[in-house]
Design a protein around this motif. Sequence first.
Motif, mmCIF file in Angstrom:
data_model
loop_
_atom_site.group_PDB
_atom_site.id
_atom_site.type_symbol
_atom_site.label_atom_id
_atom_site.label_comp_id
_atom_site.label_asym_id
_atom_site.label_seq_id
_atom_site.Cartn_x
_atom_site.Cartn_y
_atom_site.Cartn_z
ATOM 1 N N VAL A 130 4.733 -7.964 -15.917
ATOM 2 C CA VAL A 130 5.951 -7.116 -15.913
ATOM 3 C C VAL A 130 5.726 -6.015 -15.012
ATOM 4 C CG1 VAL A 130 5.398 -5.464 -17.671
ATOM 5 C CG2 VAL A 130 7.804 -6.324 -17.280
ATOM 6 N N ILE A 131 4.328 -5.479 -14.507
ATOM 7 C CA ILE A 131 4.187 -4.545 -13.700
ATOM 8 C C ILE A 131 4.635 -4.927 -12.422
ATOM 9 C CG2 ILE A 131 2.722 -3.212 -15.219
ATOM 10 C CD1 ILE A 131 0.309 -3.799 -13.551
ATOM 11 N N LYS A 162 6.523 -7.252 -11.605
ATOM 12 C CA LYS A 162 8.236 -7.366 -11.767
ATOM 13 C C LYS A 162 8.738 -6.032 -11.392
ATOM 14 C CE LYS A 162 11.519 -9.094 -14.902
ATOM 15 N NZ LYS A 162 11.770 -9.694 -16.255
ATOM 16 N N ALA A 163 8.104 -4.883 -11.901
ATOM 17 C CA ALA A 163 8.609 -3.377 -11.731
ATOM 18 C C ALA A 163 8.517 -3.291 -10.264
ATOM 19 C CB ALA A 163 7.890 -2.405 -12.546
ATOM 20 N N GLY A 164 7.125 -3.666 -9.653
ATOM 21 C CA GLY A 164 7.059 -3.449 -8.141
ATOM 22 C C GLY A 164 7.939 -4.215 -7.371
ATOM 23 N N ARG A 165 8.225 -5.359 -7.714
ATOM 24 C CA ARG A 165 9.278 -6.239 -7.075
ATOM 25 C C ARG A 165 10.655 -5.499 -7.015
ATOM 26 N NH1 ARG A 165 10.966 -11.292 -7.373
ATOM 27 N NH2 ARG A 165 10.750 -11.459 -9.578
ATOM 28 N N ALA A 166 11.034 -4.866 -8.257
ATOM 29 C CA ALA A 166 12.371 -4.206 -8.481
ATOM 30 C C ALA A 166 12.380 -2.858 -7.763
ATOM 31 C CB ALA A 166 12.394 -3.947 -9.980
ATOM 32 N N MET A 167 11.149 -2.203 -7.318
ATOM 33 C CA MET A 167 11.172 -1.156 -6.337
ATOM 34 C C MET A 167 11.397 -1.418 -5.038
ATOM 35 S SD MET A 167 8.218 1.148 -8.059
ATOM 36 C CE MET A 167 7.724 1.412 -9.856
ATOM 37 N N LEU A 223 9.050 -3.299 -3.076
ATOM 38 C CA LEU A 223 7.664 -3.421 -2.594
ATOM 39 C C LEU A 223 7.637 -4.886 -2.077
ATOM 40 C CD1 LEU A 223 5.058 -1.851 -4.810
ATOM 41 C CD2 LEU A 223 6.437 -0.659 -3.090
#
Lengths: 283, 265
Positions: free
Chosen positions: A178-179, A181-186, A188
């Motif tokens: 999930v982190i 995923k969070a990075g992808r959503a930002m 990166l």
Amino acid sequence: MSSPAQTFTASSRSVQAQARDAGAMARRSVQITAQLLKYTLAPALFVLTWEMLPRLGIVNPVFFPPFSRVAQAGWHLTVTGVLPRNACASIMRAVTGLCLATVIAVPLGMLISASRTVSDMLSPLLEAFRNTAPLALLPVITLVLGIGEVSKVTMVVYAAFWPILLNTISGVRGVDPVIIKAGRAMGLSPANLLLRITLPATLPTIFTGVRLALAATFLVLIAAEMVGARAGLGYYLNVAQANFQIPEMYAGILALSGLGLLSNGLLFWAGVRLRIVQWRNVK
Amino acid sequence: MSDIVFQSVCKIFPAVPARKGERDYTVLHDVSLNIRAGEFMCLVGPSGCGKSTLLDLMAGLDFPTDGTILIDGEPIKGPAASRSVVFQQYALMPWLSALQNVEFALEAAGVPRNRRRERALAYLRLVGLSDFAHRRPDQLSGGMKQRVAIARSLSVEPRVLLMDEPFGALDAQTREGLQDELLRLWHQSRQTIVFITHDIDEALYLGQRVAIMTRNPGHIAEIIDVPFSARRMETNVRRLPEFSALRHQIWRKLKPDALPPGTYH
Ligand SMILES: Nc1ncnc2c1ncn2[C@@H]1O[C@H](COP(=O)(O)OP(=O)(O)OP(=O)(O)O)[C@@H](O)[C@H]1O
Ligand SMILES: [Mg+2]
């Protein structure tokens, strides 16, 4: 009229407070002493036994000289520079080998685990290598590279490489998806995901790998130095034994365990300082 | 200020070949939805109906098996900094402090270094975590972590804010405080907000419209206009008779999946 009374109560209170402080200090020093006792009791008993057994003739003092003789020999070897010189040779090889192994194994591990297919394909090979005791390769490496520095460092690199590589791979696999995923959503990029999220998330596991590698390093290094070298603690142990300098040999062994303790402690301290490991988590 | 249009979107998770007897799983079936630019849209639905999956599609983290999703008329190609997600599982970087977590997102969004610290602190203050800025996630409670995640998403001031049960782990007081804070921010910025929740009251309190999802397969069953949404600032809309009427209407629609109104979990 009220003023002296107040002064009296005030000063009596401060006396009480002082008494309380003194009590607390006394309790505190008792605590510290108890702690100290707890951690030094077992080593002290060990040294005492070591001293007494040969002196009482329970073990042969020729093969097991009392601790004081060993300490004496150790002190002599230290001031004459014999132990420091050999220890330095071993430390240089260990540090070089460990650093090289880390620099190779971490990026390689990240790369391998970037693709599930690649890591699955490589896994039988990795398992085979990992289960080949590095010492088994000692004759091969001595044959090919001789007994110089290169051959020692190569042994260390080989031994240290596997724990670091395998820990890197399993660390990357253990990163909470999930982190990522969070990075992808930002937004990166894949490279940034690897460097800014996967790598820092994997660092604690890599660090454990480096600590395992450290243990493997000393094991292999001492053996390699015993097989053939011109300096190093392993080399010195062999020489002392061959010349029947028994107390000196034990001093060398003590120096080795001291070195192991020190390097492990240093590595741990660095990990804490770099905030890779936390006291709470490890204990 | 972006509109999001779902055109008969299907999402099927293929069966894992190694697991015998498992069949392809249709999570979303024929979802058509039109989220207007600047709208506050709430999405309610039972657990497992595909709400998070829907959000992933909007975020560009995953793609529909069938159908298209347009943002401002363009199909979604992938994630973008202009769309920000508050994940159900917080998704904070465990090695960074609360402050650094927010700054991380600001850096990714291209905010210059000298403006990150101040902005991150401002948003942490907004969620009431000024005193905890230097704590790492493992030193924060679940509700605090959730608030850091909210601050992180708000701080990049995205045009579309996608929130997956962002207030789920909070106590009633903190939750109501943050609901009002979110509404206030939205009144200022007029971002498009898609807000997922289990809580019918929360959906009615926040949303201009409430989309009701049902499961097996995930589907938008109904979209309800919230008539009193414009009056939220001046009156306590939770006390209005229309509020209870709508709540009951939604609850009946979700039956038998939902808990009775007023029951929290
Ligand atoms: N990657 C995946 N592969 C296979 N199935 C998945 C995957 N992701 C989700 N699912 C399935 O899709 C369904 C919907 O999941 P989703 O997380 O979207 O539900 P949800 O509505 O967000 O539920 P909740 O309210 O509990 O968060 C679930 O049944 C889940 O098992
Ligand atoms: Mg969900």
